[in-house]
Design a protein around this motif. Structure first.
Motif, PDB file in Angstrom:
ATOM      1  N   THR A 171      -1.441  -5.213   3.268  1.00  0.00           N
ATOM      2  CA  THR A 171      -0.795  -5.493   2.001  1.00  0.00           C
ATOM      3  C   THR A 171       0.708  -5.228   2.119  1.00  0.00           C
ATOM      4  OG1 THR A 171      -0.860  -5.034  -0.373  1.00  0.00           O
ATOM      5  CG2 THR A 171      -1.144  -3.154   1.100  1.00  0.00           C
ATOM      6  N   TRP A 172       1.427  -5.392   1.011  1.00  0.00           N
ATOM      7  CA  TRP A 172       2.880  -5.156   0.961  1.00  0.00           C
ATOM      8  C   TRP A 172       3.205  -3.771   0.384  1.00  0.00           C
ATOM      9  CZ3 TRP A 172       4.320  -4.191  -4.080  1.00  0.00           C
ATOM     10  CH2 TRP A 172       3.394  -4.590  -5.063  1.00  0.00           C
ATOM     11  N   GLY A 173       2.243  -3.220  -0.365  1.00  0.00           N
ATOM     12  CA  GLY A 173       2.471  -1.921  -0.989  1.00  0.00           C
ATOM     13  C   GLY A 173       1.359  -1.591  -1.968  1.00  0.00           C
ATOM     14  N   TYR A 174       1.477  -0.439  -2.605  1.00  0.00           N
ATOM     15  CA  TYR A 174       0.457   0.038  -3.529  1.00  0.00           C
ATOM     16  C   TYR A 174       1.098   0.484  -4.840  1.00  0.00           C
ATOM     17  CZ  TYR A 174      -2.387   0.522   0.743  1.00  0.00           C
ATOM     18  OH  TYR A 174      -3.061   0.300   1.915  1.00  0.00           O
ATOM     19  N   GLU A 175       0.477   0.131  -5.968  1.00  0.00           N
ATOM     20  CA  GLU A 175       0.859   0.782  -7.204  1.00  0.00           C
ATOM     21  C   GLU A 175       0.284   2.194  -7.169  1.00  0.00           C
ATOM     22  OE1 GLU A 175       0.576   0.525 -12.082  1.00  0.00           O
ATOM     23  OE2 GLU A 175      -0.673  -0.822 -10.865  1.00  0.00           O
ATOM     24  N   VAL A 176       1.089   3.154  -7.622  1.00  0.00           N
ATOM     25  CA  VAL A 176       0.652   4.542  -7.576  1.00  0.00           C
ATOM     26  C   VAL A 176       0.947   5.246  -8.899  1.00  0.00           C
ATOM     27  CG1 VAL A 176       0.871   4.801  -5.075  1.00  0.00           C
ATOM     28  CG2 VAL A 176       2.857   5.243  -6.534  1.00  0.00           C
ATOM     29  N   VAL A 177       0.318   6.386  -9.061  1.00  0.00           N
ATOM     30  CA  VAL A 177       0.548   7.254 -10.222  1.00  0.00           C
ATOM     31  C   VAL A 177       1.276   8.498  -9.735  1.00  0.00           C
ATOM     32  CG1 VAL A 177      -0.528   8.591 -12.057  1.00  0.00           C
ATOM     33  CG2 VAL A 177      -1.526   6.405 -11.355  1.00  0.00           C
ATOM     34  N   LEU A 178       2.336   8.870 -10.430  1.00  0.00           N
ATOM     35  CA  LEU A 178       3.119  10.044 -10.034  1.00  0.00           C
ATOM     36  C   LEU A 178       2.744  11.252 -10.879  1.00  0.00           C
ATOM     37  CD1 LEU A 178       6.654   8.368  -9.815  1.00  0.00           C
ATOM     38  CD2 LEU A 178       4.931   8.598  -8.006  1.00  0.00           C
ATOM     39  N   PRO A 179       2.607  12.400 -10.264  1.00  0.00           N
ATOM     40  CA  PRO A 179       2.362  13.615 -11.049  1.00  0.00           C
ATOM     41  C   PRO A 179       3.608  13.954 -11.877  1.00  0.00           C
ATOM     42  CG  PRO A 179       2.765  14.175  -8.750  1.00  0.00           C
ATOM     43  CD  PRO A 179       2.671  12.680  -8.816  1.00  0.00           C
ATOM     44  N   ALA A 180       3.410  14.374 -13.089  1.00  0.00           N
ATOM     45  CA  ALA A 180       4.530  14.647 -14.007  1.00  0.00           C
ATOM     46  C   ALA A 180       5.376  15.813 -13.527  1.00  0.00           C
ATOM     47  CB  ALA A 180       3.978  14.933 -15.396  1.00  0.00           C
ATOM     48  N   GLN A 182       0.071  11.391  -0.496  1.00  0.00           N
ATOM     49  CA  GLN A 182      -1.122  11.769  -1.246  1.00  0.00           C
ATOM     50  C   GLN A 182      -1.195  13.289  -1.437  1.00  0.00           C
ATOM     51  OE1 GLN A 182      -4.532   9.626   0.025  1.00  0.00           O
ATOM     52  NE2 GLN A 182      -5.925  10.603  -1.412  1.00  0.00           N
ATOM     53  N   LYS A 183      -0.767  14.039  -0.435  1.00  0.00           N
ATOM     54  CA  LYS A 183      -0.746  15.499  -0.563  1.00  0.00           C
ATOM     55  C   LYS A 183       0.234  15.952  -1.632  1.00  0.00           C
ATOM     56  CE  LYS A 183      -2.249  16.786   4.087  1.00  0.00           C
ATOM     57  NZ  LYS A 183      -1.845  17.463   5.362  1.00  0.00           N
ATOM     58  N   LEU A 184       1.276  15.136  -1.857  1.00  0.00           N
ATOM     59  CA  LEU A 184       2.267  15.446  -2.891  1.00  0.00           C
ATOM     60  C   LEU A 184       1.786  15.039  -4.285  1.00  0.00           C
ATOM     61  CD1 LEU A 184       5.553  14.373  -1.066  1.00  0.00           C
ATOM     62  CD2 LEU A 184       4.795  16.711  -1.559  1.00  0.00           C
ATOM     63  N   PRO A 212      -8.749   5.581  -1.643  1.00  0.00           N
ATOM     64  CA  PRO A 212      -7.844   6.111  -0.610  1.00  0.00           C
ATOM     65  C   PRO A 212      -6.956   4.993  -0.053  1.00  0.00           C
ATOM     66  CG  PRO A 212     -10.034   5.767   0.293  1.00  0.00           C
ATOM     67  CD  PRO A 212     -10.151   5.500  -1.183  1.00  0.00           C
ATOM     68  N   PHE A 213      -5.863   5.373   0.588  1.00  0.00           N
ATOM     69  CA  PHE A 213      -5.009   4.396   1.260  1.00  0.00           C
ATOM     70  C   PHE A 213      -5.704   3.930   2.533  1.00  0.00           C
ATOM     71  CE2 PHE A 213      -1.944   7.125  -1.061  1.00  0.00           C
ATOM     72  CZ  PHE A 213      -1.417   6.149  -1.898  1.00  0.00           C
ATOM     73  N   ALA A 214      -5.578   2.639   2.826  1.00  0.00           N
ATOM     74  CA  ALA A 214      -6.314   2.058   3.951  1.00  0.00           C
ATOM     75  C   ALA A 214      -5.900   2.655   5.290  1.00  0.00           C
ATOM     76  CB  ALA A 214      -6.114   0.539   3.966  1.00  0.00           C
ATOM     77  N   ARG A 215      -4.602   2.910   5.474  1.00  0.00           N
ATOM     78  CA  ARG A 215      -4.097   3.440   6.747  1.00  0.00           C
ATOM     79  C   ARG A 215      -3.229   4.664   6.430  1.00  0.00           C
ATOM     80  NH1 ARG A 215      -4.611  -1.708   6.588  1.00  0.00           N
ATOM     81  NH2 ARG A 215      -2.734  -1.868   5.302  1.00  0.00           N
ATOM     82  N   PRO A 216      -3.827   5.839   6.328  1.00  0.00           N
ATOM     83  CA  PRO A 216      -3.113   7.050   5.870  1.00  0.00           C
ATOM     84  C   PRO A 216      -1.901   7.416   6.710  1.00  0.00           C
ATOM     85  CG  PRO A 216      -5.482   7.414   5.901  1.00  0.00           C
ATOM     86  CD  PRO A 216      -5.247   6.109   6.593  1.00  0.00           C
ATOM     87  N   SER A 217      -1.886   7.019   7.977  1.00  0.00           N
ATOM     88  CA  SER A 217      -0.766   7.397   8.851  1.00  0.00           C
ATOM     89  C   SER A 217       0.439   6.466   8.687  1.00  0.00           C
ATOM     90  CB  SER A 217      -1.220   7.379  10.313  1.00  0.00           C
ATOM     91  OG  SER A 217      -1.625   6.075  10.691  1.00  0.00           O
ATOM     92  N   GLU A 218       0.269   5.376   7.966  1.00  0.00           N
ATOM     93  CA  GLU A 218       1.354   4.409   7.814  1.00  0.00           C
ATOM     94  C   GLU A 218       2.474   4.967   6.950  1.00  0.00           C
ATOM     95  OE1 GLU A 218       1.772  -0.381   7.152  1.00  0.00           O
ATOM     96  OE2 GLU A 218       0.040   0.646   6.311  1.00  0.00           O
TER      97      GLU A 218
END
Length: 411
Positions: free
Chosen positions: A249-258, A273-275, A284-290
């Motif tokens: 893909t080109w990217g992911y929509e994500v949710v940010l912690p407040a 993801q740890k943040l 989960p993200f398809a390729r976590p190391s990317e």
């Protein structure tokens, strides 16, 4: 006596005005003639530059046959072309909507076999190519508009001659355009483009055409003006050769912690993801190391994205975040995925494209608007909305809102 004197005075004034107008017209005419003569001398002088660059004398003569004056509309667009300052939601709304999605899905069906061949050859997903086609020429509809498409040789010569800021660019592109003509890929009458010389369905500048153009349909010509397979394959070739990662893909929509701040650089998706930066659907993200870069084009209250490699490859087509984001979002919708979970921070209640067209119809009927009825809200539509709002005691923001449409429906 008084009436006759007044009449004589009025006649005298009209004669004087006519004389002034005639003088002005004469000045403009002689000024234009002088400008045309200078332009023709420029054409004659540029010939040696072109010939030294590999353009034949026959091609040069063919390219400039009938061109005697610069294109004034090109110079006007060049001089008054504003930097794009509209908010991201305005840019996206005009390009990612029910009309562009439905048209893209229809084109996917129509050109399915060719798209399969192009995917196999270049590894670029069809929905991305369709989105680029939409963004660049509205699936070729722009190529049918005489008010948009221009003689590419004349446009580039005009910029090379009359626009100091773009002269170097235009000279390079003009020579490249003549070399395209020289190869026989396109005949002289079809060598058309935008005011800045972008060519064909997928709007390639001539040097990019030379670098990436593909004869996909196998007829011996790399024709991005009339061959849809050639145009889409050419776009795919550009992406592939600039590092497109097939199947990603080109990217992911994500949710940010407040209330949390984030680094400006790139991190692995696993670290994001740890943040606490996660996908809205919890997957989960398809390729976590990317590696990925966080983008919040509408501020923290709007949609947030983690952009990976292919987003930045899209920027090789047009080096603007809004463009690459528009292609990505439209491609996803054409492919059948749902829209954004977090909507944009529009300062009004939005309406559908069909309702936007209705709004334009109402404004046109009331004499505020004389542009195309297409649902796209450009400067003409915004000016018409503002004029209507001002006349009717509304806040003059120019937005195509539910409120404005409701008032229009009552008129």
């Amino acid at each position: 006596m008084g009436t006759r004197s007044a009449s004589i005075g009025w006649i005298g004034k009209m004669i004087a005005k006519t004389a002034v107008a005639a003088t002005l017209l004469f000045t403009l005419a002689t000024g234009n003639a002088f400008a045309d003569a200078k332009f023709q001398r420029w054409i004659a002088d540029f010939r040696s530059v072109a010939l030294k660059s590999g353009v034949s004398s026959a091609t040069y003569a063919k390219a400039f046959a009938g061109i005697t004056a610069p294109d004034p509309e090109v110079l006007q667009k060049a001089r008054y072309q504003p930097e794009f300052t509209a908010p991201v939601w305005d840019y996206i709304d005009n390009r990612v909507n029910e009309n562009s999605i439905a048209a893209g899905q229809a084109m996917a069906r129509k050109w399915g076999p060719w798209l399969s061949r192009i995917e196999k050859s270049f590894g670029v997903d069809r929905s991305v190519l369709l989105a680029i086609w939409s963004m660049e020429s509205n699936y070729g509809e722009i190529l049918k508009r005489d008010d948009v498409m221009r003689d590419a040789i004349r446009s580039l010569a005009t910029l090379a001659y009359g626009d100091k800021r773009r002269a170097k660019y235009a000279r390079t592109q003009l020579i490249a355009a003549m070399k395209i003509l020289q190869t026989g890929d396109i005949d002289r009458s079809h060598l058309t483009g935008s005011w800045a010389g972008a060519l064909g369905h997928t709007q390639f500048i001539p040097t990019s055409y030379q670098a990436y153009a593909v004869d996909m349909d196998g007829n011996g010509k790399r024709d991005i003006w009339t061959s849809i397979p050639d145009a889409l394959a050419t776009a795919a070739n550009l992406l592939k050769r600039n590092g497109w990662r097939s199947g990603e893909t080109w990217g992911y929509e994500v949710v940010l912690p407040a209330g949390r701040k984030f680094p400006a650089g790139s991190l692995s998706l696993a670290k994001w993801q740890k943040l606490g930066v996660v996908r809205p659907n919890g997957k989960p993200f398809a390729r976590p190391s990317e590696k990925a870069t966080l983008k919040v084009p509408d501020g923290r209250g709007g949609p947030a994205f983690l952009m990976i490699k292919n987003f930045f490859v899209l920027k090789r087509y047009n080096n603007a975040d809004k463009y690459a984001l528009g292609v990505g979002l439209l491609a996803d919708r054409i492919a059948g995925y749902k829209g954004l979970v977090q909507d944009w921070n529009r300062p009004f209640t939005p309406i559908t494209m069909k309702e936007r067209e209705e709004l334009q119809h109402h404004l046109q009927a009331l004499g505020y608007y004389d542009g195309n009825i297409d649902g796209k809200i450009g400067s003409g539509s915004r000016a018409a909305i503002e004029a209507f709002q001002k006349r009717n005691g509304l806040s003059t923001d120019g937005h195509p809102s539910k409120e404005v449409l409701s008032v229009l429906r009552r008129r």
